[in-house]
Write an enzyme that holds these catalytic residues in place. Structure first.
Site, PDB file in Angstrom:
ATOM      1  N   LYS A 147       0.820  -1.218   0.000  1.00  0.00           N
ATOM      2  CA  LYS A 147       0.000   0.000   0.000  1.00  0.00           C
ATOM      3  C   LYS A 147       0.850   1.263   0.000  1.00  0.00           C
ATOM      4  CE  LYS A 147      -4.421  -1.555   1.726  1.00  0.00           C
ATOM      5  NZ  LYS A 147      -5.493  -1.395   2.703  1.00  0.00           N
ATOM      6  N   LYS A 200      -7.258 -10.280  -8.543  1.00  0.00           N
ATOM      7  CA  LYS A 200      -8.361 -10.338  -7.587  1.00  0.00           C
ATOM      8  C   LYS A 200      -9.482  -9.360  -7.958  1.00  0.00           C
ATOM      9  CE  LYS A 200      -8.176  -9.652  -3.017  1.00  0.00           C
ATOM     10  NZ  LYS A 200      -7.738  -9.615  -1.618  1.00  0.00           N
ATOM     11  N   LYS A 239     -12.224  -3.372  -5.503  1.00  0.00           N
ATOM     12  CA  LYS A 239     -12.973  -2.121  -5.665  1.00  0.00           C
ATOM     13  C   LYS A 239     -12.135  -1.061  -6.371  1.00  0.00           C
ATOM     14  CE  LYS A 239     -13.170  -2.386  -0.737  1.00  0.00           C
ATOM     15  NZ  LYS A 239     -13.902  -2.252   0.457  1.00  0.00           N
TER      16      LYS A 239
HETATM   17  P1  AMP Z   1     -11.398  -5.072   1.897  1.00  0.00           P
HETATM   18  O1  AMP Z   1     -12.383  -4.692   0.877  1.00  0.00           O
HETATM   19  O2  AMP Z   1     -10.020  -5.271   1.367  1.00  0.00           O
HETATM   20  O3  AMP Z   1     -11.472  -4.258   3.164  1.00  0.00           O
HETATM   21  O4  AMP Z   1     -11.824  -6.544   2.341  1.00  0.00           O
HETATM   22  C1  AMP Z   1     -12.925  -6.851   3.161  1.00  0.00           C
HETATM   23  C2  AMP Z   1     -13.007  -8.365   3.276  1.00  0.00           C
HETATM   24  O5  AMP Z   1     -13.313  -8.953   1.994  1.00  0.00           O
HETATM   25  C3  AMP Z   1     -11.690  -9.026   3.718  1.00  0.00           C
HETATM   26  O6  AMP Z   1     -11.955 -10.094   4.621  1.00  0.00           O
HETATM   27  C4  AMP Z   1     -11.088  -9.531   2.424  1.00  0.00           C
HETATM   28  O7  AMP Z   1     -10.236 -10.629   2.618  1.00  0.00           O
HETATM   29  C5  AMP Z   1     -12.330  -9.919   1.606  1.00  0.00           C
HETATM   30  N1  AMP Z   1     -12.085  -9.785   0.147  1.00  0.00           N
HETATM   31  C6  AMP Z   1     -11.770  -8.657  -0.543  1.00  0.00           C
HETATM   32  N2  AMP Z   1     -11.630  -8.900  -1.872  1.00  0.00           N
HETATM   33  C7  AMP Z   1     -11.876 -10.237  -2.036  1.00  0.00           C
HETATM   34  C8  AMP Z   1     -11.891 -11.117  -3.181  1.00  0.00           C
HETATM   35  N3  AMP Z   1     -11.656 -10.682  -4.414  1.00  0.00           N
HETATM   36  N4  AMP Z   1     -12.171 -12.418  -2.961  1.00  0.00           N
HETATM   37  C9  AMP Z   1     -12.444 -12.878  -1.711  1.00  0.00           C
HETATM   38  N5  AMP Z   1     -12.439 -12.116  -0.595  1.00  0.00           N
HETATM   39  C10 AMP Z   1     -12.162 -10.801  -0.742  1.00  0.00           C
END
Ligand code: AMP
Ligand code: TRP
Length: 333
Positions: A114, A198, A201
Protein backbone atom coordinates in the site's frame (compact mmCIF):
# COMPACT_ATOMS: atom_id res chain seq x y z
CA UNK A 1 -17.82 -24.64 22.56
CA UNK A 2 -19.07 -21.11 22.14
CA UNK A 3 -17.01 -18.91 19.89
CA UNK A 4 -16.43 -15.19 20.12
CA UNK A 5 -16.14 -13.85 16.60
CA UNK A 6 -14.73 -10.46 15.59
CA UNK A 7 -14.21 -9.13 12.10
CA UNK A 8 -14.01 -5.81 10.32
CA UNK A 9 -14.55 -4.36 6.87
CA UNK A 10 -13.24 -1.00 5.73
CA UNK A 11 -15.85 1.53 4.62
CA UNK A 12 -14.35 2.23 1.25
CA UNK A 13 -17.54 2.00 -0.79
CA UNK A 14 -18.24 -0.30 -3.70
CA UNK A 15 -18.50 -3.61 -1.84
CA UNK A 16 -18.48 -6.39 -4.41
CA UNK A 17 -19.15 -10.09 -4.91
CA UNK A 18 -15.60 -10.89 -3.67
CA UNK A 19 -16.29 -9.16 -0.34
CA UNK A 20 -19.62 -10.97 -0.14
CA UNK A 21 -18.31 -14.48 -0.86
CA UNK A 22 -14.94 -14.01 0.87
CA UNK A 23 -16.19 -12.25 4.00
CA UNK A 24 -19.78 -11.12 4.58
CA UNK A 25 -21.50 -14.41 3.64
CA UNK A 26 -19.35 -16.16 6.28
CA UNK A 27 -20.16 -13.50 8.85
CA UNK A 28 -23.82 -14.39 8.39
CA UNK A 29 -23.17 -18.16 8.57
CA UNK A 30 -21.14 -17.72 11.78
CA UNK A 31 -23.83 -15.52 13.31
CA UNK A 32 -26.42 -18.20 12.63
CA UNK A 33 -24.45 -21.02 14.26
CA UNK A 34 -25.57 -21.85 17.77
CA UNK A 35 -23.72 -20.26 20.70
CA UNK A 36 -21.56 -17.92 18.63
CA UNK A 37 -21.30 -14.32 19.76
CA UNK A 38 -20.35 -12.07 16.86
CA UNK A 39 -19.03 -8.53 16.66
CA UNK A 40 -18.83 -6.95 13.20
CA UNK A 41 -17.12 -3.61 12.86
CA UNK A 42 -17.03 -0.99 10.12
CA UNK A 43 -13.37 -0.04 10.55
CA UNK A 44 -13.43 3.66 9.78
CA UNK A 45 -10.25 4.39 11.77
CA UNK A 46 -8.43 2.00 9.46
CA UNK A 47 -9.93 3.75 6.42
CA UNK A 48 -8.27 7.09 7.26
CA UNK A 49 -4.78 5.55 7.02
CA UNK A 50 -5.28 6.59 3.40
CA UNK A 51 -6.66 10.05 2.57
CA UNK A 52 -10.48 10.14 2.50
CA UNK A 53 -12.97 12.77 1.44
CA UNK A 54 -14.98 13.48 4.62
CA UNK A 55 -18.32 13.67 2.79
CA UNK A 56 -17.78 10.40 0.96
CA UNK A 57 -16.47 8.66 4.09
CA UNK A 58 -19.69 9.34 5.94
CA UNK A 59 -21.72 7.79 3.11
CA UNK A 60 -19.36 4.83 2.86
CA UNK A 61 -19.75 4.05 6.57
CA UNK A 62 -23.53 3.92 6.11
CA UNK A 63 -23.23 1.94 2.88
CA UNK A 64 -21.03 -0.75 4.45
CA UNK A 65 -23.41 -0.96 7.41
CA UNK A 66 -26.35 -1.26 5.00
CA UNK A 67 -24.51 -4.04 3.14
CA UNK A 68 -24.02 -5.93 6.43
CA UNK A 69 -27.71 -5.62 7.28
CA UNK A 70 -28.95 -6.39 3.78
CA UNK A 71 -26.78 -9.52 3.64
CA UNK A 72 -28.39 -10.90 6.78
CA UNK A 73 -26.31 -9.66 9.70
CA UNK A 74 -28.93 -9.08 12.36
CA UNK A 75 -28.37 -6.34 14.93
CA UNK A 76 -30.35 -8.34 17.49
CA UNK A 77 -27.97 -11.28 17.19
CA UNK A 78 -24.64 -9.57 16.42
CA UNK A 79 -23.05 -6.32 17.49
CA UNK A 80 -22.71 -3.99 14.48
CA UNK A 81 -20.85 -0.72 15.00
CA UNK A 82 -18.29 1.66 13.56
CA UNK A 83 -14.88 1.79 15.19
CA UNK A 84 -14.56 5.58 15.61
CA UNK A 85 -17.54 5.68 17.99
CA UNK A 86 -15.78 3.44 20.50
CA UNK A 87 -12.74 5.15 21.99
CA UNK A 88 -11.27 1.96 23.47
CA UNK A 89 -9.95 1.04 20.02
CA UNK A 90 -7.67 4.07 19.77
CA UNK A 91 -6.71 3.88 23.43
CA UNK A 92 -5.99 0.15 23.40
CA UNK A 93 -4.08 0.55 20.18
CA UNK A 94 -1.66 3.04 21.81
CA UNK A 95 -0.86 0.64 24.62
CA UNK A 96 -0.40 -2.29 22.26
CA UNK A 97 1.84 -0.09 20.12
CA UNK A 98 4.23 -0.04 23.06
CA UNK A 99 4.23 -3.86 23.09
CA UNK A 100 4.66 -4.50 19.36
CA UNK A 101 8.21 -4.34 17.97
CA UNK A 102 9.43 -2.40 14.92
CA UNK A 103 10.91 -5.60 13.53
CA UNK A 104 7.51 -7.26 13.53
CA UNK A 105 5.85 -4.38 11.68
CA UNK A 106 8.68 -4.12 9.18
CA UNK A 107 7.75 -7.56 7.90
CA UNK A 108 4.14 -6.65 7.02
CA UNK A 109 3.66 -7.12 3.29
CA UNK A 110 0.42 -5.12 3.08
CA UNK A 111 2.24 -1.97 4.20
CA UNK A 112 4.86 -2.51 1.52
CA UNK A 113 2.16 -2.92 -1.12
CA UNK A 114 0.00 0.00 0.00
CA UNK A 115 2.87 2.41 0.67
CA UNK A 116 4.27 1.79 -2.80
CA UNK A 117 7.68 3.07 -3.86
CA UNK A 118 7.80 6.21 -1.75
CA UNK A 119 7.50 4.86 1.80
CA UNK A 120 8.60 8.18 3.30
CA UNK A 121 5.28 9.65 2.18
CA UNK A 122 3.06 6.93 3.68
CA UNK A 123 1.17 7.88 6.83
CA UNK A 124 2.34 6.57 10.21
CA UNK A 125 -1.23 5.28 10.54
CA UNK A 126 -0.73 3.00 7.55
CA UNK A 127 2.42 1.60 9.18
CA UNK A 128 0.76 0.90 12.54
CA UNK A 129 -2.51 -0.27 10.95
CA UNK A 130 -1.97 -3.88 12.15
CA UNK A 131 -1.65 -2.72 15.78
CA UNK A 132 -5.09 -1.11 15.61
CA UNK A 133 -6.36 -4.35 14.11
CA UNK A 134 -4.86 -6.26 17.05
CA UNK A 135 -6.63 -3.91 19.47
CA UNK A 136 -9.95 -4.48 17.65
CA UNK A 137 -9.64 -8.21 18.13
CA UNK A 138 -8.06 -8.43 21.59
CA UNK A 139 -10.39 -5.92 23.28
CA UNK A 140 -13.32 -8.28 22.71
CA UNK A 141 -11.55 -11.51 23.74
CA UNK A 142 -12.28 -12.80 20.24
CA UNK A 143 -11.44 -16.48 19.83
CA UNK A 144 -11.99 -16.62 16.07
CA UNK A 145 -11.46 -14.06 13.35
CA UNK A 146 -12.88 -14.68 9.87
CA UNK A 147 -10.68 -12.96 7.30
CA UNK A 148 -9.44 -13.39 3.76
CA UNK A 149 -6.05 -14.95 3.05
CA UNK A 150 -4.58 -11.44 2.65
CA UNK A 151 -5.11 -10.70 6.38
CA UNK A 152 -3.37 -13.81 7.70
CA UNK A 153 -0.11 -12.02 8.47
CA UNK A 154 -1.89 -9.27 10.41
CA UNK A 155 -3.63 -11.90 12.48
CA UNK A 156 -0.33 -13.57 13.30
CA UNK A 157 0.90 -10.21 14.54
CA UNK A 158 -2.19 -9.92 16.77
CA UNK A 159 -1.30 -13.31 18.24
CA UNK A 160 2.30 -12.20 18.86
CA UNK A 161 1.13 -9.01 20.57
CA UNK A 162 -1.32 -10.93 22.80
CA UNK A 163 1.36 -13.42 23.81
CA UNK A 164 3.97 -10.74 24.54
CA UNK A 165 1.59 -8.68 26.68
CA UNK A 166 0.55 -11.79 28.67
CA UNK A 167 4.20 -12.72 29.15
CA UNK A 168 5.64 -9.24 29.85
CA UNK A 169 3.14 -8.53 32.62
CA UNK A 170 2.87 -12.12 33.78
CA UNK A 171 -0.87 -12.28 33.14
CA UNK A 172 -1.33 -15.65 31.42
CA UNK A 173 -4.53 -15.80 29.33
CA UNK A 174 -5.38 -12.12 29.93
CA UNK A 175 -5.58 -11.67 26.19
CA UNK A 176 -7.09 -14.60 24.32
CA UNK A 177 -4.84 -15.65 21.46
CA UNK A 178 -7.22 -15.52 18.46
CA UNK A 179 -7.41 -18.14 15.72
CA UNK A 180 -7.88 -17.11 12.11
CA UNK A 181 -10.85 -18.54 10.21
CA UNK A 182 -9.79 -18.60 6.59
CA UNK A 183 -12.02 -20.38 4.09
CA UNK A 184 -10.37 -23.19 2.20
CA UNK A 185 -12.45 -22.68 -0.91
CA UNK A 186 -13.48 -19.56 -2.77
CA UNK A 187 -11.34 -17.29 -0.59
CA UNK A 188 -10.18 -15.35 -3.66
CA UNK A 189 -12.80 -14.29 -6.16
CA UNK A 190 -11.10 -13.02 -9.28
CA UNK A 191 -11.81 -10.19 -11.72
CA UNK A 192 -14.41 -11.02 -14.39
CA UNK A 193 -12.01 -9.61 -16.98
CA UNK A 194 -8.77 -11.29 -15.85
CA UNK A 195 -8.78 -14.54 -13.89
CA UNK A 196 -5.30 -13.89 -12.52
CA UNK A 197 -6.26 -10.63 -10.74
CA UNK A 198 -8.36 -10.34 -7.59
CA UNK A 199 -11.82 -8.80 -7.90
CA UNK A 200 -11.21 -5.39 -6.37
CA UNK A 201 -12.97 -2.12 -5.66
CA UNK A 202 -9.99 -0.25 -7.04
CA UNK A 203 -10.05 -1.88 -10.51
CA UNK A 204 -10.72 0.96 -13.00
CA UNK A 205 -13.07 -1.26 -15.03
CA UNK A 206 -16.50 -1.64 -13.44
CA UNK A 207 -17.05 -4.67 -15.70
CA UNK A 208 -14.38 -6.51 -13.67
CA UNK A 209 -16.63 -6.82 -10.63
CA UNK A 210 -20.22 -7.28 -9.52
CA UNK A 211 -21.02 -4.60 -6.98
CA UNK A 212 -23.50 -5.35 -4.21
CA UNK A 213 -25.41 -2.29 -5.43
CA UNK A 214 -25.64 -3.38 -9.10
CA UNK A 215 -29.07 -3.66 -10.67
CA UNK A 216 -30.33 -6.90 -12.22
CA UNK A 217 -29.57 -5.55 -15.71
CA UNK A 218 -26.01 -4.63 -14.74
CA UNK A 219 -25.41 -8.09 -13.28
CA UNK A 220 -26.76 -9.83 -16.41
CA UNK A 221 -24.63 -7.64 -18.65
CA UNK A 222 -21.43 -8.17 -16.63
CA UNK A 223 -21.81 -11.94 -16.63
CA UNK A 224 -22.55 -11.95 -20.34
CA UNK A 225 -19.34 -9.98 -20.94
CA UNK A 226 -17.21 -11.95 -18.44
CA UNK A 227 -14.07 -13.37 -20.04
CA UNK A 228 -14.05 -17.10 -20.88
CA UNK A 229 -12.44 -19.20 -23.59
CA UNK A 230 -13.73 -21.13 -26.55
CA UNK A 231 -13.58 -24.62 -25.02
CA UNK A 232 -16.56 -26.28 -23.34
CA UNK A 233 -16.77 -26.79 -19.56
CA UNK A 234 -14.20 -29.48 -18.62
CA UNK A 235 -15.09 -32.73 -16.89
CA UNK A 236 -12.01 -32.79 -14.63
CA UNK A 237 -11.19 -30.29 -11.94
CA UNK A 238 -7.47 -30.55 -12.78
CA UNK A 239 -8.17 -29.03 -16.19
CA UNK A 240 -9.17 -25.77 -14.52
CA UNK A 241 -5.58 -24.96 -13.54
CA UNK A 242 -4.81 -23.49 -16.94
CA UNK A 243 -8.19 -21.79 -17.27
CA UNK A 244 -8.38 -19.25 -14.42
CA UNK A 245 -11.44 -17.39 -15.74
CA UNK A 246 -13.41 -20.62 -16.03
CA UNK A 247 -12.26 -21.73 -12.59
CA UNK A 248 -13.41 -18.41 -11.14
CA UNK A 249 -16.89 -18.51 -12.70
CA UNK A 250 -17.40 -22.12 -11.61
CA UNK A 251 -16.20 -21.11 -8.13
CA UNK A 252 -18.68 -18.23 -7.91
CA UNK A 253 -21.51 -20.57 -8.94
CA UNK A 254 -20.42 -23.25 -6.45
CA UNK A 255 -20.03 -20.86 -3.55
CA UNK A 256 -23.38 -19.12 -4.07
CA UNK A 257 -25.06 -22.52 -4.39
CA UNK A 258 -23.19 -23.86 -1.32
CA UNK A 259 -21.79 -26.81 -3.26
CA UNK A 260 -18.37 -28.12 -4.29
CA UNK A 261 -16.77 -27.28 -7.62
CA UNK A 262 -16.84 -31.03 -8.41
CA UNK A 263 -20.61 -30.98 -8.19
CA UNK A 264 -20.81 -27.93 -10.45
CA UNK A 265 -18.57 -29.61 -13.01
CA UNK A 266 -20.78 -32.69 -12.97
CA UNK A 267 -23.77 -30.47 -13.58
CA UNK A 268 -22.28 -28.64 -16.56
CA UNK A 269 -19.48 -30.69 -18.08
CA UNK A 270 -19.43 -30.80 -21.85
CA UNK A 271 -21.96 -27.95 -22.05
CA UNK A 272 -20.99 -24.73 -23.71
CA UNK A 273 -20.48 -21.48 -21.93
CA UNK A 274 -23.67 -19.75 -22.91
CA UNK A 275 -25.68 -22.42 -21.07
CA UNK A 276 -23.51 -22.12 -17.99
CA UNK A 277 -23.52 -18.32 -18.06
CA UNK A 278 -27.33 -18.24 -18.24
CA UNK A 279 -27.49 -20.37 -15.11
CA UNK A 280 -24.77 -18.38 -13.37
CA UNK A 281 -26.45 -15.06 -14.18
CA UNK A 282 -29.74 -16.33 -12.84
CA UNK A 283 -28.10 -17.49 -9.60
CA UNK A 284 -26.14 -14.26 -9.05
CA UNK A 285 -29.28 -12.21 -9.65
CA UNK A 286 -31.23 -14.44 -7.28
CA UNK A 287 -28.63 -14.00 -4.51
CA UNK A 288 -27.41 -10.43 -5.06
CA UNK A 289 -30.45 -8.50 -6.33
CA UNK A 290 -32.39 -8.79 -3.06
CA UNK A 291 -29.29 -7.49 -1.24
CA UNK A 292 -28.91 -4.65 -3.71
CA UNK A 293 -32.58 -3.64 -3.39
CA UNK A 294 -32.36 -3.80 0.40
CA UNK A 295 -29.20 -1.64 0.47
CA UNK A 296 -30.95 0.99 -1.64
CA UNK A 297 -33.97 0.88 0.66
CA UNK A 298 -31.88 1.11 3.83
CA UNK A 299 -29.81 4.00 2.53
CA UNK A 300 -32.98 6.06 2.14
CA UNK A 301 -33.35 5.90 5.92
CA UNK A 302 -30.08 7.26 7.29
CA UNK A 303 -31.56 7.75 10.77
CA UNK A 304 -32.28 4.05 10.99
CA UNK A 305 -28.71 3.09 10.08
CA UNK A 306 -27.28 5.69 12.45
CA UNK A 307 -29.45 4.30 15.24
CA UNK A 308 -28.20 0.73 14.60
CA UNK A 309 -24.60 2.00 14.76
CA UNK A 310 -25.28 3.98 17.91
CA UNK A 311 -26.83 1.01 19.72
CA UNK A 312 -24.03 -1.26 18.48
CA UNK A 313 -21.42 1.23 19.71
CA UNK A 314 -23.01 1.27 23.17
CA UNK A 315 -22.77 -2.52 23.42
CA UNK A 316 -19.24 -2.57 22.01
CA UNK A 317 -18.20 0.20 24.38
CA UNK A 318 -19.44 -1.75 27.38
CA UNK A 319 -17.20 -4.71 26.54
CA UNK A 320 -14.11 -2.92 25.29
CA UNK A 321 -13.91 -0.16 27.91
CA UNK A 322 -13.86 -2.84 30.59
CA UNK A 323 -10.92 -4.51 28.89
CA UNK A 324 -8.98 -1.24 28.56
CA UNK A 325 -9.56 -0.55 32.23
CA UNK A 326 -8.05 -3.93 33.08
CA UNK A 327 -5.12 -3.25 30.73
CA UNK A 328 -4.42 0.04 32.51
CA UNK A 329 -4.49 -1.61 35.90
CA UNK A 330 -2.07 -4.30 34.77
CA UNK A 331 0.31 -1.68 33.37
CA UNK A 332 0.35 0.32 36.59
CA UNK A 333 -1.69 3.38 35.66
P1 AMP B 1 -11.40 -5.07 1.90
O1 AMP B 1 -12.38 -4.69 0.88
O2 AMP B 1 -10.02 -5.27 1.37
O3 AMP B 1 -11.47 -4.26 3.16
O4 AMP B 1 -11.82 -6.54 2.34
C1 AMP B 1 -12.93 -6.85 3.16
C2 AMP B 1 -13.01 -8.37 3.28
O5 AMP B 1 -13.31 -8.95 1.99
C3 AMP B 1 -11.69 -9.03 3.72
O6 AMP B 1 -11.95 -10.09 4.62
C4 AMP B 1 -11.09 -9.53 2.42
O7 AMP B 1 -10.24 -10.63 2.62
C5 AMP B 1 -12.33 -9.92 1.61
N1 AMP B 1 -12.08 -9.78 0.15
C6 AMP B 1 -11.77 -8.66 -0.54
N2 AMP B 1 -11.63 -8.90 -1.87
C7 AMP B 1 -11.88 -10.24 -2.04
C8 AMP B 1 -11.89 -11.12 -3.18
N3 AMP B 1 -11.66 -10.68 -4.41
N4 AMP B 1 -12.17 -12.42 -2.96
C9 AMP B 1 -12.44 -12.88 -1.71
N5 AMP B 1 -12.44 -12.12 -0.59
C10 AMP B 1 -12.16 -10.80 -0.74
N1 TRP C 1 -7.62 -5.20 7.94
C1 TRP C 1 -8.86 -5.83 7.58
C2 TRP C 1 -9.06 -5.78 6.04
O1 TRP C 1 -8.53 -4.93 5.39
C3 TRP C 1 -10.02 -5.14 8.25
C4 TRP C 1 -9.96 -5.27 9.74
C5 TRP C 1 -9.71 -4.29 10.65
C6 TRP C 1 -10.18 -6.45 10.48
N2 TRP C 1 -9.77 -4.75 11.91
C7 TRP C 1 -10.05 -6.08 11.87
C8 TRP C 1 -10.47 -7.75 10.14
C9 TRP C 1 -10.17 -7.02 12.87
C10 TRP C 1 -10.60 -8.69 11.16
C11 TRP C 1 -10.46 -8.33 12.52
O2 TRP C 1 -9.78 -6.58 5.50
Amino acid sequence: MSKKIFSGVQPSGNLHLGNYIGAIKNFVDLQNQKNNQCVYCVVDLHAITIKQDPKILKDSIRETTAAFLASGIDSHKSIIFNQSQVSAHAEGSWILGCIARMGWLNRMTQFKEKAGKDKEKASIGLYIYPILMAADILLYDATHVPVGEDQKQHLELSRDIANKFNLDFNVPNFFKVPDPLIQKNFSRIMSLKDGTKKMSKSDPSDLSRINLTDTKEEILNKIKKAKTDTMPIPNEISELKKRPEVENLLGIYSSLNNQTTEKTINEFNGKNFSDFKDNLAELVVQKISPISLEITKLLKNEDYIDQILKEGAEKANEQSSKKVKEMKKIIGF
